[in-house]
Design a protein around this motif. Structure first.
Motif, mmCIF file in Angstrom:
data_model
loop_
_atom_site.group_PDB
_atom_site.id
_atom_site.type_symbol
_atom_site.label_atom_id
_atom_site.label_comp_id
_atom_site.label_asym_id
_atom_site.label_seq_id
_atom_site.Cartn_x
_atom_site.Cartn_y
_atom_site.Cartn_z
ATOM 1 N N GLU A 1 -9.404 -36.658 -31.695
ATOM 2 C CA GLU A 1 -10.631 -37.149 -32.326
ATOM 3 C C GLU A 1 -11.689 -36.047 -32.400
ATOM 4 O OE1 GLU A 1 -14.200 -40.378 -31.458
ATOM 5 O OE2 GLU A 1 -12.254 -40.612 -30.461
ATOM 6 N N TRP A 2 -11.855 -35.304 -31.299
ATOM 7 C CA TRP A 2 -12.826 -34.205 -31.316
ATOM 8 C C TRP A 2 -12.410 -33.118 -32.299
ATOM 9 C CZ3 TRP A 2 -17.570 -34.528 -29.816
ATOM 10 C CH2 TRP A 2 -17.930 -35.387 -28.771
ATOM 11 N N ARG A 3 -11.133 -32.824 -32.366
ATOM 12 C CA ARG A 3 -10.666 -31.790 -33.310
ATOM 13 C C ARG A 3 -10.946 -32.214 -34.741
ATOM 14 N NH1 ARG A 3 -6.350 -31.368 -36.284
ATOM 15 N NH2 ARG A 3 -5.188 -33.015 -35.207
ATOM 16 N N GLU A 4 -10.680 -33.453 -35.055
ATOM 17 C CA GLU A 4 -10.923 -33.933 -36.413
ATOM 18 C C GLU A 4 -12.406 -33.968 -36.732
ATOM 19 O OE1 GLU A 4 -8.876 -37.649 -36.360
ATOM 20 O OE2 GLU A 4 -6.899 -36.743 -36.792
ATOM 21 N N ARG A 5 -13.224 -34.284 -35.735
ATOM 22 C CA ARG A 5 -14.672 -34.259 -35.951
ATOM 23 C C ARG A 5 -15.154 -32.845 -36.255
ATOM 24 N NH1 ARG A 5 -17.610 -38.725 -33.655
ATOM 25 N NH2 ARG A 5 -19.341 -37.379 -33.090
ATOM 26 N N ARG A 6 -14.504 -31.862 -35.657
ATOM 27 C CA ARG A 6 -14.873 -30.468 -35.903
ATOM 28 C C ARG A 6 -14.164 -29.887 -37.127
ATOM 29 N NH1 ARG A 6 -18.127 -32.290 -33.010
ATOM 30 N NH2 ARG A 6 -18.725 -31.526 -30.930
ATOM 31 N N ARG A 7 -13.300 -30.669 -37.747
ATOM 32 C CA ARG A 7 -12.592 -30.291 -38.965
ATOM 33 C C ARG A 7 -11.755 -29.031 -38.751
ATOM 34 N NH1 ARG A 7 -17.173 -31.511 -43.685
ATOM 35 N NH2 ARG A 7 -17.450 -33.716 -43.134
ATOM 36 N N LEU A 8 -11.031 -29.027 -37.650
ATOM 37 C CA LEU A 8 -10.124 -27.930 -37.332
ATOM 38 C C LEU A 8 -8.682 -28.421 -37.412
ATOM 39 C CD1 LEU A 8 -11.811 -26.317 -34.184
ATOM 40 C CD2 LEU A 8 -11.801 -25.420 -36.516
ATOM 41 N N SER A 9 -7.797 -27.563 -37.847
ATOM 42 C CA SER A 9 -6.366 -27.877 -37.790
ATOM 43 C C SER A 9 -5.858 -27.586 -36.385
ATOM 44 C CB SER A 9 -5.601 -27.033 -38.805
ATOM 45 O OG SER A 9 -5.617 -25.666 -38.418
ATOM 46 N N GLN A 10 -4.676 -28.089 -36.086
ATOM 47 C CA GLN A 10 -4.079 -27.811 -34.782
ATOM 48 C C GLN A 10 -3.856 -26.309 -34.615
ATOM 49 O OE1 GLN A 10 -0.560 -30.265 -34.707
ATOM 50 N NE2 GLN A 10 -1.660 -32.036 -33.864
ATOM 51 N N LEU A 11 -3.477 -25.630 -35.693
ATOM 52 C CA LEU A 11 -3.247 -24.191 -35.621
ATOM 53 C C LEU A 11 -4.548 -23.447 -35.342
ATOM 54 C CD1 LEU A 11 -1.446 -21.721 -35.862
ATOM 55 C CD2 LEU A 11 -1.773 -21.808 -38.366
ATOM 56 N N GLU A 12 -5.623 -23.833 -36.039
ATOM 57 C CA GLU A 12 -6.910 -23.162 -35.814
ATOM 58 C C GLU A 12 -7.377 -23.330 -34.375
ATOM 59 O OE1 GLU A 12 -9.221 -23.392 -40.099
ATOM 60 O OE2 GLU A 12 -8.916 -25.259 -38.980
ATOM 61 N N ARG B 1 2.187 -25.931 -31.496
ATOM 62 C CA ARG B 1 3.175 -26.857 -30.942
ATOM 63 C C ARG B 1 2.640 -27.507 -29.664
ATOM 64 N NH1 ARG B 1 8.836 -27.503 -30.905
ATOM 65 N NH2 ARG B 1 9.707 -28.071 -28.876
ATOM 66 N N HIS B 2 2.039 -26.701 -28.797
ATOM 67 C CA HIS B 2 1.517 -27.252 -27.540
ATOM 68 C C HIS B 2 0.351 -28.200 -27.808
ATOM 69 C CE1 HIS B 2 0.737 -27.702 -23.350
ATOM 70 N NE2 HIS B 2 -0.438 -27.074 -23.390
ATOM 71 N N VAL B 3 -0.541 -27.811 -28.723
ATOM 72 C CA VAL B 3 -1.660 -28.695 -29.060
ATOM 73 C C VAL B 3 -1.134 -30.013 -29.615
ATOM 74 C CG1 VAL B 3 -3.639 -29.011 -30.602
ATOM 75 C CG2 VAL B 3 -3.315 -26.823 -29.435
ATOM 76 N N SER B 4 -0.103 -29.942 -30.451
ATOM 77 C CA SER B 4 0.491 -31.161 -31.007
ATOM 78 C C SER B 4 1.081 -32.030 -29.903
ATOM 79 C CB SER B 4 1.567 -30.793 -32.024
ATOM 80 O OG SER B 4 2.229 -31.953 -32.489
ATOM 81 N N PHE B 5 1.774 -31.416 -28.960
ATOM 82 C CA PHE B 5 2.369 -32.173 -27.861
ATOM 83 C C PHE B 5 1.297 -32.832 -26.999
ATOM 84 C CE2 PHE B 5 6.941 -30.458 -27.221
ATOM 85 C CZ PHE B 5 7.194 -30.663 -28.569
ATOM 86 N N VAL B 6 0.196 -32.126 -26.782
ATOM 87 C CA VAL B 6 -0.909 -32.702 -25.997
ATOM 88 C C VAL B 6 -1.493 -33.907 -26.724
ATOM 89 C CG1 VAL B 6 -3.262 -32.295 -25.172
ATOM 90 C CG2 VAL B 6 -1.477 -30.592 -24.744
ATOM 91 N N GLU B 7 -1.729 -33.763 -28.018
ATOM 92 C CA GLU B 7 -2.371 -34.840 -28.777
ATOM 93 C C GLU B 7 -1.477 -36.074 -28.886
ATOM 94 O OE1 GLU B 7 -5.396 -32.282 -31.673
ATOM 95 O OE2 GLU B 7 -3.743 -33.425 -32.552
ATOM 96 N N THR B 8 -0.194 -35.885 -28.931
ATOM 97 C CA THR B 8 0.718 -37.029 -29.059
ATOM 98 C C THR B 8 1.137 -37.595 -27.703
ATOM 99 O OG1 THR B 8 2.622 -35.526 -29.168
ATOM 100 C CG2 THR B 8 1.625 -36.215 -31.262
ATOM 101 N N GLY B 9 0.699 -36.966 -26.623
ATOM 102 C CA GLY B 9 1.040 -37.450 -25.302
ATOM 103 C C GLY B 9 2.369 -36.975 -24.783
ATOM 104 N N LEU C 1 -13.856 -26.748 -28.854
ATOM 105 C CA LEU C 1 -14.238 -27.867 -29.719
ATOM 106 C C LEU C 1 -15.725 -28.195 -29.598
ATOM 107 C CD1 LEU C 1 -11.168 -30.210 -29.149
ATOM 108 C CD2 LEU C 1 -11.779 -29.038 -31.285
ATOM 109 N N ASP C 2 -16.430 -27.419 -28.774
ATOM 110 C CA ASP C 2 -17.862 -27.631 -28.565
ATOM 111 C C ASP C 2 -18.140 -29.069 -28.124
ATOM 112 O OD1 ASP C 2 -20.501 -26.808 -28.429
ATOM 113 O OD2 ASP C 2 -20.941 -27.316 -30.520
ATOM 114 N N VAL C 3 -17.331 -29.558 -27.206
ATOM 115 C CA VAL C 3 -17.504 -30.905 -26.674
ATOM 116 C C VAL C 3 -18.687 -30.899 -25.700
ATOM 117 C CG1 VAL C 3 -16.437 -32.751 -25.313
ATOM 118 C CG2 VAL C 3 -15.066 -31.418 -26.933
ATOM 119 N N PRO C 4 -19.622 -31.844 -25.818
ATOM 120 C CA PRO C 4 -20.743 -31.888 -24.881
ATOM 121 C C PRO C 4 -20.258 -32.020 -23.442
ATOM 122 C CG PRO C 4 -21.141 -33.331 -26.756
ATOM 123 C CD PRO C 4 -19.723 -32.876 -26.859
#
Length: 273
Positions: A16-27, A37-45, A61-64
């Protein structure tokens, strides 16, 4: 402190935070020195991120800071960031420094607000702007957005209200886009719905020849406000703390108002001590 049930899953929150920042998994992976691949595995659990990875992704992701604790909890880790009381002993040195800053900036107005624009401290110059306002707007604590835009607040005194109101609402919209604060969203909905006093109720528009009007363009959008029968002009700046390690400190902001013309500066300097 914000809490999120572990069943929500840190992966879904990070996505959700990545999509809010409009970043791809690769970016995001490149920024965090990881792999898509690792980011994808983390996001899918499929993969549980380490505590270090959660914090690294949150940073890129500049998360507060408050929400970084929520990510850690969702991943099964303890919160990293404390949330100290502003009047507690832990923040004593910070509190003293801020009080010195406010006093040193006087007679120019300066305030300290939290993440929802509650005014936590103000100097004498800020008090000058609030003279005569009804008690129900003055808290405690007063809310800077509510005080400024409420039809019984400063709004009728602001000569360029449409422009200043637009600036404040845009500022809140940017903050809402970065944060997930329901309290801030509710405040935005409230103040955006306030009726706007017409020009006659505000004593005229810019360029009406009123005392304090400047014959030259401003270098930034000013707040032009009537104070004690004069029109004063200010430009504002907002300061926050670098790399905060405490939720309370992360959400503090110091707003200072600099005179935008010589007439305003002269008027403030002539005020009695």
């Amino acid at each position: 402190m914000t809490t999120v049930a572990t069943v929500t899953g840190v992966g879904a929150l990070l996505r959700e935070w990545r999509e809010r920042r409009r970043l791809s998994q690769l970016e995001l992976a490149l920024r965090a020195n990881s792999s898509a691949r690792h980011v994808s595995f983390v996001e899918t659990g499929r993969s549980r991120p380490s505590e270090e990875m959660v914090l690294r992704l949150a940073e890129h992701l500049d998360v507060p800071v408050r929400e970084r604790n929520a990510l850690l909890l969702a991943a099964g880790y303890a919160p990293r960031y404390t949330e100290s009381a502003l009047d507690g002993p832990e923040l004593g040195p910070l509190r003293e420094g801020v009080e010195r800053l406010l006093a040193g900036y006087d007679p120019y107005p300066a305030i300290v607000v939290d993440g929802s624009y509650a005014v936590l401290a103000a100097n004498r110059g800020a008090g000058l702007l609030l003279e005569g306002l009804p008690g129900h707007l003055l808290g405690p604590p007063p809310n800077a957005m509510r005080v400024t835009l409420h039809p019984e607040g400063l709004a009728p005194r602001i000569r360029n209200l449409p422009e200043w109101r637009g600036h404040l609402l845009a500022q809140m919209e940017r903050q809402i886009a970065l944060d997930r604060s329901e309290r801030l969203r509710a405040l935005y909905d409230e103040v955006a719905a306030y009726p706007v006093p017409d020009a006659d109720a505000r004593g005229g528009q810019d360029g009406d020849g009123g005392e304090g009007a400047a014959p030259y363009p401003y270098f930034a959008l000013p707040l032009r406000i009537e104070v004690r029968g004069r029109v004063l002009s200010f430009v504002s700046s907002i300061s926050t703390f670098n790399t905060p390690m405490d939720v309370t400190v992360a959400e503090l902001a110091i707003e200072t108002f600099l005179p935008a013309d010589a007439a305003t500066a002269d008027f403030l300097r002539a005020l009695p001590d």
